[in-house]
Design a protein around this motif. Structure first.
Motif, mmCIF file in Angstrom:
data_model
loop_
_atom_site.group_PDB
_atom_site.id
_atom_site.type_symbol
_atom_site.label_atom_id
_atom_site.label_comp_id
_atom_site.label_asym_id
_atom_site.label_seq_id
_atom_site.Cartn_x
_atom_site.Cartn_y
_atom_site.Cartn_z
ATOM 1 N N HIS A 134 0.725 -1.374 0.169
ATOM 2 C CA HIS A 134 -0.028 0.148 0.005
ATOM 3 C C HIS A 134 0.828 1.215 -0.034
ATOM 4 C CE1 HIS A 134 -3.318 2.784 0.906
ATOM 5 N NE2 HIS A 134 -2.668 3.064 1.807
ATOM 6 N N LYS A 135 1.922 1.410 0.703
ATOM 7 C CA LYS A 135 2.881 2.399 0.839
ATOM 8 C C LYS A 135 3.667 2.469 -0.541
ATOM 9 C CE LYS A 135 6.052 5.305 2.469
ATOM 10 N NZ LYS A 135 5.865 6.670 3.085
ATOM 11 N N ILE A 136 3.938 1.298 -1.007
ATOM 12 C CA ILE A 136 4.563 1.520 -2.674
ATOM 13 C C ILE A 136 3.542 2.064 -3.508
ATOM 14 C CG2 ILE A 136 5.522 0.064 -4.288
ATOM 15 C CD1 ILE A 136 6.438 -1.948 -2.089
ATOM 16 N N ASN A 137 2.401 1.492 -3.491
ATOM 17 C CA ASN A 137 1.622 2.001 -4.497
ATOM 18 C C ASN A 137 1.048 3.449 -4.377
ATOM 19 O OD1 ASN A 137 1.415 -0.671 -6.000
ATOM 20 N ND2 ASN A 137 -0.139 -1.233 -4.492
ATOM 21 N N SER A 138 1.004 3.917 -3.253
ATOM 22 C CA SER A 138 0.352 5.397 -2.962
ATOM 23 C C SER A 138 1.596 6.238 -3.487
ATOM 24 C CB SER A 138 0.286 5.602 -1.453
ATOM 25 O OG SER A 138 1.049 5.044 -0.637
ATOM 26 N N SER A 139 2.854 5.726 -3.303
ATOM 27 C CA SER A 139 4.151 6.621 -3.794
ATOM 28 C C SER A 139 4.266 6.737 -5.216
ATOM 29 C CB SER A 139 5.368 6.041 -3.125
ATOM 30 O OG SER A 139 5.615 4.874 -3.691
ATOM 31 N N GLU A 140 3.397 6.284 -6.023
ATOM 32 C CA GLU A 140 3.424 6.424 -7.607
ATOM 33 C C GLU A 140 4.921 6.340 -8.277
ATOM 34 O OE1 GLU A 140 1.648 10.396 -7.882
ATOM 35 O OE2 GLU A 140 -0.500 9.660 -7.398
ATOM 36 N N TYR A 141 5.606 5.239 -7.802
ATOM 37 C CA TYR A 141 6.832 5.147 -8.395
ATOM 38 C C TYR A 141 6.463 4.173 -9.668
ATOM 39 C CZ TYR A 141 9.777 6.996 -4.932
ATOM 40 O OH TYR A 141 10.527 7.980 -4.314
ATOM 41 N N GLN A 142 7.303 4.444 -10.648
ATOM 42 C CA GLN A 142 7.458 3.784 -11.955
ATOM 43 C C GLN A 142 8.382 2.442 -11.717
ATOM 44 O OE1 GLN A 142 8.382 5.660 -15.844
ATOM 45 N NE2 GLN A 142 6.431 5.038 -16.379
ATOM 46 N N PHE A 143 7.972 1.153 -12.006
ATOM 47 C CA PHE A 143 8.926 0.334 -11.929
ATOM 48 C C PHE A 143 8.885 -0.951 -12.302
ATOM 49 C CE2 PHE A 143 6.651 0.282 -8.022
ATOM 50 C CZ PHE A 143 6.196 -1.199 -7.739
ATOM 51 N N THR A 144 9.710 -1.839 -12.788
ATOM 52 C CA THR A 144 9.443 -3.147 -13.611
ATOM 53 C C THR A 144 9.988 -4.340 -12.485
ATOM 54 O OG1 THR A 144 11.527 -2.835 -14.639
ATOM 55 C CG2 THR A 144 9.435 -2.250 -15.831
ATOM 56 N N SER A 145 10.779 -3.597 -11.647
ATOM 57 C CA SER A 145 11.623 -4.896 -10.393
ATOM 58 C C SER A 145 11.608 -4.171 -9.224
ATOM 59 C CB SER A 145 12.527 -5.738 -11.096
ATOM 60 O OG SER A 145 13.680 -4.686 -11.385
ATOM 61 N N PHE A 146 12.075 -4.837 -8.478
ATOM 62 C CA PHE A 146 12.412 -4.116 -6.896
ATOM 63 C C PHE A 146 13.531 -5.010 -6.234
ATOM 64 C CE2 PHE A 146 9.414 -7.160 -5.596
ATOM 65 C CZ PHE A 146 9.830 -7.544 -4.584
ATOM 66 N N VAL A 147 14.221 -4.270 -5.288
ATOM 67 C CA VAL A 147 15.131 -4.954 -4.485
ATOM 68 C C VAL A 147 14.716 -4.473 -3.057
ATOM 69 C CG1 VAL A 147 16.603 -2.730 -4.383
ATOM 70 C CG2 VAL A 147 17.472 -4.934 -3.754
ATOM 71 N N PHE A 148 14.383 -5.441 -2.301
ATOM 72 C CA PHE A 148 13.926 -5.279 -0.875
ATOM 73 C C PHE A 148 14.988 -5.389 0.158
ATOM 74 C CE2 PHE A 148 11.711 -7.027 2.875
ATOM 75 C CZ PHE A 148 10.941 -5.781 3.219
ATOM 76 N N SER A 149 15.228 -4.359 0.877
ATOM 77 C CA SER A 149 16.244 -4.421 1.844
ATOM 78 C C SER A 149 15.577 -4.219 3.537
ATOM 79 C CB SER A 149 17.298 -3.186 1.806
ATOM 80 O OG SER A 149 16.447 -1.841 1.747
ATOM 81 N N VAL A 150 16.126 -4.763 4.263
ATOM 82 C CA VAL A 150 15.639 -4.720 5.725
ATOM 83 C C VAL A 150 16.722 -4.415 6.724
ATOM 84 C CG1 VAL A 150 13.358 -6.108 5.132
ATOM 85 C CG2 VAL A 150 16.061 -6.964 5.997
ATOM 86 N N SER A 151 16.211 -3.408 7.713
ATOM 87 C CA SER A 151 17.128 -3.320 8.869
ATOM 88 C C SER A 151 16.595 -3.891 10.115
ATOM 89 C CB SER A 151 17.388 -1.743 9.147
ATOM 90 O OG SER A 151 18.284 -1.427 10.055
ATOM 91 N N PHE A 152 17.413 -4.662 10.815
ATOM 92 C CA PHE A 152 16.761 -5.411 11.746
ATOM 93 C C PHE A 152 17.466 -4.607 13.450
ATOM 94 C CE2 PHE A 152 16.406 -9.448 9.404
ATOM 95 C CZ PHE A 152 15.330 -8.965 8.986
ATOM 96 N N PRO A 153 16.648 -4.799 14.399
ATOM 97 C CA PRO A 153 17.132 -4.107 15.659
ATOM 98 C C PRO A 153 18.325 -4.823 16.048
ATOM 99 C CG PRO A 153 15.237 -5.441 16.142
ATOM 100 C CD PRO A 153 15.063 -5.076 14.491
ATOM 101 N N PRO A 154 19.211 -4.100 16.859
ATOM 102 C CA PRO A 154 20.491 -4.708 17.042
ATOM 103 C C PRO A 154 20.509 -5.874 17.901
ATOM 104 C CG PRO A 154 20.340 -2.534 18.048
ATOM 105 C CD PRO A 154 19.466 -2.799 17.032
ATOM 106 N N GLN A 155 19.536 -6.081 18.627
ATOM 107 C CA GLN A 155 19.670 -7.247 19.695
ATOM 108 C C GLN A 155 19.605 -8.386 18.980
ATOM 109 O OE1 GLN A 155 16.721 -5.151 19.676
ATOM 110 N NE2 GLN A 155 15.273 -5.989 20.892
ATOM 111 N N LEU A 156 18.888 -8.369 17.961
ATOM 112 C CA LEU A 156 18.860 -9.843 17.131
ATOM 113 C C LEU A 156 20.114 -10.478 17.035
ATOM 114 C CD1 LEU A 156 16.247 -9.170 14.203
ATOM 115 C CD2 LEU A 156 15.930 -10.106 16.364
ATOM 116 N N SER A 157 21.161 -9.748 16.833
ATOM 117 C CA SER A 157 22.529 -10.156 16.695
ATOM 118 C C SER A 157 22.943 -10.914 18.096
ATOM 119 C CB SER A 157 23.553 -9.187 16.383
ATOM 120 O OG SER A 157 23.301 -8.872 15.427
#
Length: 513
Positions: A134-157
């Motif tokens: 929903h966030k992606i579609n509302s931003s009106e970007y034009q794209f044919t593929s995507f790269v997904f990146s995540v940042s996790f909280p430090p205590q997971l380590s």
């Protein structure tokens, strides 16, 4: 699950259950790399893990069954009071009895995994993916593929390492050798699960080389509580030293020695930030400038604008509007007729040929000072090739020159005979506010003079690109040597300067019909 987990994994799985691990984290620590397994519904995995461990006692049921598990601490180096010990010597953290919800609902909410803090539970399910989409579609970007990146909280380590120590201890009992690097990494497992869900919702594949990036930052309210003990465990690791890096952090702090105050998490991680960005695109073309008072780039000194506009601004404002780019942009090689403008974070990344022609016409209709042609999208690599060949590029100029001393035609004929004249040009005073101080060697290939009167003549020059012509004429207080003044033995100045041509076949000419 029964085919993925073997009998030798049973004691490891039991250890992880006692630690509070979810089924997917159990698979990760048992080094199971089947992507399809991780993508199966969570409830199925939970049920089949129970089936695999059917001999486990009632007290050792998977903590994910309990609706609201009690607040408990996990200690790695000793058995706390109240803990039970299994026949194989492993330590167990007692679990609370299952509680029913107030309404008697049989579908209890899983307890939060003590290792991934919910990342491989609800945060990789379709409801979460739909919220991100929903966030992606509302931003009106034009794209044919995507790269997904995540940042996790430090205590997971921290939690991951604590769980690894338990697994490693059990492996050593079985004379089984494995390294922490052999485990399936959390981010890897997460993307195995979530990429197909994004494909289903967005209709485009994940691609590590895509210019369109969706980044999600996860946070957890218990980060400080989980991590604060590390400061006392290894004070030297947390000193505020510039560029300090600790490569073997876990070995340095001797983690097993210390009491690990990890509590059963009360809540899962939450996504605190979802950002979409498109990689920069480059628009190139050629321009003609019809005003000698219009600078190539914005002329701003000490925060004060000296000229009303510039070639860069007259072109780029329409490009940014058409491609819906952010306000920040940079220009490349806007020092002659060919130009390239970098548009940062554009919502649109392509225009049809007819749309590009319309955009070119809009630019040309907006001002009588600049006209553009051959407007087109180019690659970053093409910009690099253009820059590599800049010094080999030649430009031709026509300059109207004034001399303080009266001259005759014979006086300027010596210029016509000069070939390959090398100049030492110190950065001109007029551009010193935006260019580094340096001495650049440039070449005047040929000159052809036209006598006008005893104080004026016109000079046609073919030069190496990047030559400062105005400074070659008046000398810039001796910063360019030689110069017209020293060559003719008089003070000289430039009254008019026109770029007649730029000898570079870039960008490719387009058919404007």
């Amino acid at each position: 699950v029964t085919t993925a987990l073997s009998e030798k994994d049973k004691s490891i799985a039991q250890k992880l259950l006692n630690f509070g691990a979810c089924p997917r984290c159990i698979f990760r620590f048992c080094r199971i790399g089947s992507q399809d397994l991780y993508r199966r519904p969570y409830k199925e995995l939970l049920s089949e893990v129970h089936e695999f461990l059917e001999n486990t006692t009632e007290e050792n049921k998977l903590p994910c069954e309990t609706a609201n598990p009690p607040h408990k601490r996990i200690k790695l180096d000793s058995v706390k009071e109240g803990e039970e010990q299994t026949s194989n010597g492993s330590h167990q953290v007692p679990n609370a009895e299952n509680d029913r919800t107030a309404g008697g609902d049989e579908n209890l909410r899983p307890a939060v995994c003590s290792i991934c803090l919910g990342i491989l539970q609800e945060l990789c399910e379709m409801d979460f993916v739909k919220a991100v989409c929903h966030k992606i579609n509302s931003s009106e970007y034009q794209f044919t593929s995507f790269v997904f990146s995540v940042s996790f909280p430090p205590q997971l380590s921290v939690r991951e390492h604590a769980a690894w120590l338990l697994v490693k201890e059990e492996m050593e009992k079985q004379d089984f050798l494995a390294e922490k690097e052999d485990l399936v990494q959390l981010k890897e497992a997460y993307k195995w699960i979530i990429h197909p869900l994004f494909l289903e919702q967005l209709g485009v594949p994940a691609d590590g080389k895509s210019l369109f990036e969706v980044s999600v930052v996860f946070a957890h309210p218990e980060t400080d509580e989980d991590c604060h003990f590390l400061a006392s465990a290894c004070p030297s690791c947390f000193k505020q030293e510039k560029n300090k890096q600790v490569s073997n952090f876990w070995e340095i702090i001797h983690f097993p020695i210390f009491f690990c105050p990890l509590t059963s998490p009360k809540v899962p991680c939450t996504a605190v930030d979802i950002q979409c960005t498109n990689g920069a695109i480059f628009v190139a073309g050629r321009y003609n400038k019809y005003s000698r008072t219009l600078p190539q780039t914005p002329w701003i000194i000490d925060g004060e604008r000296k000229m009303e506009s510039s070639v860069e601004e007259l072109i780029s404002e329409h490009l940014m509007a058409a491609f819906k780019a952010d306000s920040e942009f940079t220009c490349n090689s806007l020092t002659g007729r060919p130009f390239a403008i970098e548009l940062v974070n554009p919502r649109k990344v392509r225009l049809a040929a007819e749309e590009m022609k319309e955009l070119q016409q809009i630019i040309n209709n907006s001002s009588d000072k600049v006209q553009v042609r051959d407007l087109q999208l180019v690659t970053r690599e093409a910009i690099g090739h253009m820059k590599e060949g800049e010094e080999a590029k030649t430009k031709t100029y026509s300059a109207l020159i004034w001399t303080e001393k009266a001259i005759r035609n014979e006086d300027i004929e010596l210029l016509d005979n000069m070939k390959e004249l090398k100049l030492d040009q110190k950065t001109p005073l007029r551009v010193l506010h935006r260019r580094p101080l340096a001495v650049r060697v440039r070449v005047i290939y040929t000159m052809q003079s036209e006598y006008i009167d005893e104080h004026h003549f016109r000079l046609h020059l073919k030069t190496q690109a990047g030559t400062y012509i105005k400074e070659f004429v008046h000398g810039d207080f001796g910063r360019t040597k030689p110069n017209i003044g020293t060559l003719l033995g008089t003070t000289a100045d430039i009254l008019e300067l026109d770029v007649e041509s730029v000898d570079v076949d870039w960008p490719p000419a387009l058919d404007d019909k």
